[in-house]
Design an enzyme around this catalytic site. Structure first.
Site, PDB file in Angstrom:
ATOM      1  N   PHE A 129      14.455 -35.079  73.213  1.00 38.06           N
ATOM      2  CA  PHE A 129      13.657 -34.070  73.917  1.00 38.06           C
ATOM      3  C   PHE A 129      12.154 -34.347  73.893  1.00 38.06           C
ATOM      4  O   PHE A 129      11.390 -33.682  74.583  1.00 38.06           O
ATOM      5  CB  PHE A 129      13.933 -32.651  73.382  1.00 38.06           C
ATOM      6  CG  PHE A 129      15.326 -32.177  73.647  1.00 38.06           C
ATOM      7  CD1 PHE A 129      15.683 -31.676  74.898  1.00 38.06           C
ATOM      8  CD2 PHE A 129      16.306 -32.248  72.664  1.00 38.06           C
ATOM      9  CE1 PHE A 129      16.978 -31.257  75.159  1.00 38.06           C
ATOM     10  CE2 PHE A 129      17.602 -31.829  72.912  1.00 38.06           C
ATOM     11  CZ  PHE A 129      17.943 -31.339  74.160  1.00 38.06           C
ATOM     12  N   TYR A 164      15.236 -40.217  77.663  1.00 39.45           N
ATOM     13  CA  TYR A 164      14.609 -40.193  78.976  1.00 39.45           C
ATOM     14  C   TYR A 164      14.588 -41.624  79.522  1.00 39.45           C
ATOM     15  O   TYR A 164      14.381 -42.586  78.786  1.00 39.45           O
ATOM     16  CB  TYR A 164      13.172 -39.680  78.875  1.00 39.45           C
ATOM     17  CG  TYR A 164      13.047 -38.245  78.407  1.00 39.45           C
ATOM     18  CD1 TYR A 164      13.576 -37.189  79.142  1.00 39.45           C
ATOM     19  CD2 TYR A 164      12.364 -37.933  77.232  1.00 39.45           C
ATOM     20  CE1 TYR A 164      13.438 -35.867  78.716  1.00 39.45           C
ATOM     21  CE2 TYR A 164      12.217 -36.620  76.802  1.00 39.45           C
ATOM     22  CZ  TYR A 164      12.764 -35.593  77.554  1.00 39.45           C
ATOM     23  OH  TYR A 164      12.629 -34.303  77.132  1.00 39.45           O
ATOM     24  N   ASP A 203      21.107 -38.455  75.883  1.00 39.57           N
ATOM     25  CA  ASP A 203      20.601 -39.824  75.858  1.00 39.57           C
ATOM     26  C   ASP A 203      19.114 -39.807  76.175  1.00 39.57           C
ATOM     27  O   ASP A 203      18.569 -38.772  76.564  1.00 39.57           O
ATOM     28  CB  ASP A 203      21.391 -40.766  76.773  1.00 39.57           C
ATOM     29  CG  ASP A 203      21.249 -40.465  78.263  1.00 39.57           C
ATOM     30  OD1 ASP A 203      20.763 -39.375  78.616  1.00 39.57           O
ATOM     31  OD2 ASP A 203      21.632 -41.323  79.064  1.00 39.57           O
ATOM     32  N   HIS A 242      22.200 -25.388  77.508  1.00 39.54           N
ATOM     33  CA  HIS A 242      21.221 -26.486  77.533  1.00 39.54           C
ATOM     34  C   HIS A 242      19.931 -26.010  78.203  1.00 39.54           C
ATOM     35  O   HIS A 242      19.972 -25.209  79.137  1.00 39.54           O
ATOM     36  CB  HIS A 242      21.796 -27.680  78.295  1.00 39.54           C
ATOM     37  CG  HIS A 242      21.059 -28.962  78.058  1.00 39.54           C
ATOM     38  ND1 HIS A 242      19.893 -29.292  78.720  1.00 39.54           N
ATOM     39  CD2 HIS A 242      21.311 -29.982  77.203  1.00 39.54           C
ATOM     40  CE1 HIS A 242      19.468 -30.464  78.286  1.00 39.54           C
ATOM     41  NE2 HIS A 242      20.304 -30.904  77.356  1.00 39.54           N
TER      42      HIS A 242
END
Length: 226
Positions: free
Chosen positions: A80, A69, A67, A189
């Site tokens: 990202f 920031y 989701d 991740h």
């Protein structure tokens, strides 16, 4: 808010067969209410920035985040990525570190990945909105069905697409990718909370370009400044 009408026309055509009209209308009503009553990220004009910058025909890579920031000034509709001038977040710093090790791209001062998007990297989050300083606040509100439809639409295309799935949440989406023409590349991740496990050394950027070359598609210049 009619989410389908907000999409670029090409994406509207691609996604409509995979969306339930009632569920999409309910999601639109929820998103409308949230923007009206809370501080929501990304700004509404950037809600579908990933789709706007990368058409279905251009898409060569899907990079899936979870989701947006949730801090002020960070999210701008690309997974990202942060706006130019915003401090590069820890996860993206780790992405840049692996990028340097894998393909020799020196870390950029900016965290803006718009250059990737314009080359055909769909920087998609599974959930496209979030309330300020409340990570995961719009989880399980309907966005997952919407973005799963995006994955299904891309899966139906016959030009090779590389699906980059980082972390356990994204890796669950591999079940949606059934067309053998495509390539799925999974890893850990990049979050520091993961400690780099199964991410550092995965060499997913060079692997992506090899898969694209094998499929007869142009390579990605992974320098975000390109």
């Amino acid at each position: 808010m009619d989410l389908i009408e907000l999409l670029p026309p090409a994406w509207r055509t691609e996604l409509t067969p995979f969306l339930d009209p009632g569920a999409t209308a309910a999601l639109g009503a929820f998103v409308t209410e949230q923007y009206a009553t809370h501080t929501i990220y990304p700004p509404i004009e950037d809600l579908f920035a990933a789709y706007r910058l990368c058409s279905p025909e251009q898409t060569r890579v899907l990079l899936l985040g979870q989701d947006p920031y949730h801090g002020p000034g960070q999210a701008h509709g690309l997974s990202f990525s942060v706006r130019d001038g915003v401090r590069v977040p820890p996860s993206l710093r780790n992405v840049y570190k692996e990028l340097a090790e894998d393909v020799g791209v020196a870390p950029a001062a900016s965290g803006d990945l718009t250059g990737w998007a314009r080359q055909g990297v769909l920087l998609l989050n599974a959930v496209l909105t979030v309330r300020e300083r409340a990570a995961g606040s719009h989880k399980n509100k309907g966005w997952e069905t919407f973005t799963d439809a995006t994955i299904r639409a891309l899966n139906a295309r016959e030009d090779r697409i590389v699906f980059l799935l980082w972390g356990s949440y994204a890796r669950k989406k591999a079940a949606l990718i059934t067309n053998p023409v495509h390539t799925v590349i999974e890893s850990g991740h990049p979050s520091p909370l993961n400690g780099g496990k199964d991410f550092f050394g995965a060499r997913m950027f060079s692997a992506t370009n090899k898969a694209l070359a094998d499929g007869g598609r142009p390579l990605i210049d992974w320098d975000p400044r390109a």
